[in-house]
Design an enzyme around this catalytic site. Structure first.
Site, PDB file in Angstrom:
ATOM      1  N   PRO A  18       1.099  -1.190   0.511  1.00 30.82           N
ATOM      2  CG  PRO A  18       0.004  -0.570   2.117  1.00 30.82           C
ATOM      3  CD  PRO A  18       0.892  -1.736   1.131  1.00 30.82           C
ATOM      4  CD  GLN A  71      -2.116  -0.113   5.357  1.00 33.52           C
ATOM      5  OE1 GLN A  71      -2.091   0.624   4.738  1.00 33.52           O
ATOM      6  NE2 GLN A  71      -0.657  -0.500   5.837  1.00 33.52           N
ATOM      7  CB  CYS A 100       2.433   4.919   7.707  1.00 37.48           C
ATOM      8  SG  CYS A 100       2.771   6.471   7.484  1.00 37.48           S
ATOM      9  CE  LYS A 139       4.119  -2.144   3.437  1.00 38.41           C
ATOM     10  NZ  LYS A 139       4.893  -1.160   4.185  1.00 38.41           N
ATOM     11  N   GLY A 201      10.315  -3.158   0.526  1.00 34.46           N
ATOM     12  CA  GLY A 201      11.535  -3.129   0.848  1.00 34.46           C
ATOM     13  C   GLY A 201      12.474  -3.016  -0.290  1.00 34.46           C
ATOM     14  CG  ASP A 202      15.946  -0.515  -1.004  1.00 35.83           C
ATOM     15  OD1 ASP A 202      14.899   0.142  -0.568  1.00 35.83           O
ATOM     16  OD2 ASP A 202      16.614  -0.677  -0.086  1.00 35.83           O
ATOM     17  NE  ARG A 225      10.114   4.013  -1.612  1.00 34.40           N
ATOM     18  CZ  ARG A 225      11.367   4.172  -1.014  1.00 34.40           C
ATOM     19  NH1 ARG A 225      11.950   5.150  -1.686  1.00 34.40           N
ATOM     20  NH2 ARG A 225      12.102   3.253  -0.723  1.00 34.40           N
TER      21      ARG A 225
END
Length: 318
Positions: A18, A71, A100, A139, A201-202, A225
């Site tokens: 999300p 979420q 977050c 999360k 992540g990444d 991302r």
């Protein structure tokens, strides 16, 4: 029962993480166009917001969006339970945001602030479980700071409270999105809980996905991302994990076609003026790496006329 549901739902090792203002109805639909089985996740939906405003574009879904997780965020058990009850008819899973890092979220005691209050976090899981018969996931991150790496104990506590599934971002809250995600540390969580763990992540390529799985030993990966500018990424990673074969990265022409479709669908959803302005955040990702990208981006992010935007994009393939 949720565990049986989970096995039915989680048929892919890849999920869409999300992202507020990013993983809206349009982007979820684009990802689903390519990947038929990945778990989609909505943008973060405030339980306080849902208590006041029912409905809205943020909740919109299509039949083919399943499996899709909704979420929610908050720190008041009764509102989180109410949010779960309201979303259950639409959702295949309810996810609780405890990761977050944004200031306004953390200052409100939501998001990653909950990692400093494990008792309240556990109460939220129990409240959401009371409000739904769907699987419940959480999360979170490695911790609030490097001095507070409590993710293993936190994950165990969430499991004890009833969580069926975990997604963990390999950074602390203090890192925000800087530095690099620590995939190796995620392995410690995986070794100390009995429920599925997805690493986040990444993960921006097939190679990164495989390396993350190698280091974390997680059950799967959540991509955030990395999907920006390439809605095919989740499908290409799925295909590689299933077959060992790498599908090619989309060409410039293909990426521009995706850009136009994405822009057009945002306009249909939001109206032309709002849709064009909303979409400006996506241009840099779709045109990254092309000649004079910075100059073209500066034109696109200020242009308000749809025809001029299309003309500018068409010149890129001439």
């Amino acid at each position: 029962m949720p565990n049986k549901q989970l096995k039915t739902l989680i048929q892919s090792k890849v999920s869409l993480a999300p992202m507020a203002g990013i993983t809206d109805y349009v982007l979820r639909s684009l990802v689903r166009k390519y990947s038929k089985s990945c778990l989609l996740t909505t943008e973060m939906i405030s339980s306080e917001f849902l208590a006041q405003v029912k409905g809205g574009d943020i909740l919109k879904r299509d039949e083919n969006h399943s499996p899709v997780s909704y979420q929610i965020s908050g720190h008041k058990p009764h509102l989180m339970k109410a949010a779960a009850e309201y979303l259950t008819p639409m959702a295949d899973m309810i996810d609780i945001n405890m990761g977050c890092p944004v200031n306004k979220v953390v200052k409100g005691q939501d998001g990653c602030a909950l990692m400093r209050n494990p008792e309240l976090a556990a109460d939220l899981v129990k409240a959401v479980k009371d409000g739904t018969d769907k699987p419940v996931s959480v999360k979170f991150r490695l911790g609030y700071t490097f001095d507070e790496l409590n993710y293993v104990e936190f994950g165990q506590k969430m499991q004890q409270a009833g969580a069926d599934f975990i997604t963990i971002h390999g950074r602390t809250r203090s890192q925000l999105y800087s530095g690099t995600a620590d995939w190796k540390s995620i392995r410690k969580l995986k070794e100390n809980v009995d429920i599925p763990v997805f690493a986040n992540g990444d993960i921006t390529s097939i190679e990164a996905a495989q390396e993350c799985l190698n280091q974390s030993k997680a059950d799967g990966i959540a991509i955030g991302r990395g999907v920006l500018g390439d809605p095919t990424l989740l499908y290409r990673i799925e295909h590689y994990l299933q077959t060992g074969k790498k599908l090619p990265v989309p060409s410039l022409e293909e990426k521009l076609d995706m850009l136009k479709q994405h822009l057009n669908e945002e306009i249909i959803l939001r109206g032309e003026i709002v849709g064009i302005k909303f979409f400006r955040k996506f241009y840099p990702y779709y045109i990254a790496g092309i000649k004079n990208a910075a100059k073209i981006r500066s034109i696109l992010v200020t242009e308000e006329n749809y025809d001029n935007i299309i003309k500018t994009l068409d010149l890129l393939t001439v």
